[in-house]
Design an enzyme around this catalytic site. Structure first.
Site, short mmCIF file in Angstrom:
data_model
loop_
_atom_site.label_atom_id
_atom_site.label_comp_id
_atom_site.label_asym_id
_atom_site.label_seq_id
_atom_site.Cartn_x
_atom_site.Cartn_y
_atom_site.Cartn_z
N CYS A 72 0.84 -1.20 0.00
CA CYS A 72 0.00 0.00 0.00
C CYS A 72 0.88 1.25 0.00
O CYS A 72 1.74 1.43 0.86
CB CYS A 72 -0.90 -0.02 1.22
SG CYS A 72 -1.74 1.53 1.52
N CYS B 192 0.63 3.26 3.27
CA CYS B 192 1.36 2.57 4.36
C CYS B 192 2.86 2.81 4.22
O CYS B 192 3.56 2.99 5.22
CB CYS B 192 1.06 1.07 4.35
SG CYS B 192 -0.52 0.62 5.10
N ASP C 38 -0.87 16.46 -0.79
CA ASP C 38 -1.17 15.66 -1.99
C ASP C 38 -0.14 15.96 -3.08
O ASP C 38 0.21 17.12 -3.32
CB ASP C 38 -2.59 15.98 -2.48
CG ASP C 38 -3.10 14.94 -3.46
OD1 ASP C 38 -4.06 14.23 -3.13
OD2 ASP C 38 -2.53 14.84 -4.58
N HIS D 223 -3.95 0.46 8.43
CA HIS D 223 -4.49 0.28 7.08
C HIS D 223 -5.98 -0.08 7.14
O HIS D 223 -6.36 -1.11 7.69
CB HIS D 223 -3.74 -0.82 6.32
CG HIS D 223 -4.23 -0.97 4.92
ND1 HIS D 223 -3.71 -0.26 3.86
CD2 HIS D 223 -5.25 -1.72 4.42
CE1 HIS D 223 -4.37 -0.58 2.76
NE2 HIS D 223 -5.31 -1.47 3.07
N ASN E 251 -13.34 9.93 -0.96
CA ASN E 251 -13.78 9.25 -2.17
C ASN E 251 -13.84 7.75 -1.88
O ASN E 251 -12.90 7.20 -1.29
CB ASN E 251 -12.81 9.51 -3.33
CG ASN E 251 -12.84 10.95 -3.78
OD1 ASN E 251 -13.89 11.59 -3.81
ND2 ASN E 251 -11.69 11.50 -4.12
N GLY F 270 -13.98 7.92 -7.78
CA GLY F 270 -12.60 8.20 -8.16
C GLY F 270 -11.56 7.80 -7.14
O GLY F 270 -10.44 8.33 -7.16
N THR G 296 -8.53 6.10 -5.85
CA THR G 296 -7.39 5.46 -6.53
C THR G 296 -6.43 4.80 -5.55
O THR G 296 -5.65 3.94 -5.94
CB THR G 296 -6.61 6.48 -7.39
OG1 THR G 296 -6.17 7.55 -6.54
CG2 THR G 296 -7.47 7.04 -8.51
N HIS H 103 -8.46 7.88 3.25
CA HIS H 103 -7.84 9.20 3.40
C HIS H 103 -8.90 10.28 3.27
O HIS H 103 -9.80 10.17 2.44
CB HIS H 103 -6.71 9.42 2.39
CG HIS H 103 -7.10 9.08 0.97
ND1 HIS H 103 -7.15 7.79 0.52
CD2 HIS H 103 -7.45 9.86 -0.07
CE1 HIS H 103 -7.51 7.79 -0.76
NE2 HIS H 103 -7.72 9.05 -1.13
N HIS I 173 -9.47 14.02 2.16
CA HIS I 173 -8.89 15.16 1.44
C HIS I 173 -9.32 16.45 2.15
O HIS I 173 -10.51 16.63 2.45
CB HIS I 173 -9.44 15.25 0.02
CG HIS I 173 -9.04 14.15 -0.91
ND1 HIS I 173 -8.03 14.29 -1.84
CD2 HIS I 173 -9.52 12.89 -1.07
CE1 HIS I 173 -7.92 13.18 -2.55
NE2 HIS I 173 -8.80 12.30 -2.10
#
Ligand code: AMP
Ligand code: ZN
Length: 114
Positions: free
Chosen positions: A4, A7, A30, A46, A87, A93, A95, A100, A102
């Site tokens: 990951c 991670c 980001d 995780h 997300n 979206g 990915t 997380h 934002h």
């Protein structure tokens, strides 16, 4: 989780522009910022997505949101405004499958989102 990306950033195996860390959370800029302030707030543990949260994680998610508010304030955006986004899965979206939050600020953010 060994494969990951986030991670690996948390473990220091991949560089990240870390703006905050504590026992449970890490926040870093980001790599492809969508606003003058674009920070990702991630738990050290995780968890793949919002779909994988359990009731025991309520405090953790609360601390992610409160950290976003604190970082927005620290950067002078608490009164101007900011956006916080999770997300989840393909159509939203997502990915990176390590949950997380934002934090986006520093420009007018359109609504509805694209
Ligand atoms: P999402 O599309 O919601 O899964 O968000 C993943 C975010 O991770 C995107 O905004 C990417 O720009 C960001 N990202 C990908 N790789 C890195 C990295 N190495 N360091 C910081 N952010 C990254
Ligand atoms: Zn992970």
């Amino acid at each position: 989780m060994s494969d990951c990306l986030f991670c690996k950033i948390i473990a220091g195996q991949i560089p990240g522009a870390i703006v905050h860390q504590d026992d449970t959370l890490v926040a870093f800029t980001d790599i492809n910022p969508q606003a003058p302030l674009h920070v990702l707030i991630v738990p050290r543990r995780h968890i793949a997505s919002l779909n994988d949260l359990a009731s025991e994680d309520d405090g953790l998610v609360g601390s992610m949101l409160r950290r976003a508010a604190a970082l927005a304030k620290e950067h002078g955006y608490d009164q101007r405004g900011y956006r916080t986004v999770f997300n989840t899965n393909r159509e939203a979206g997502q990915t990176v499958f390590h949950i997380h939050l934002h934090l986006l600020a520093g420009r007018p953010l359109a609504w509805p989102p694209g």
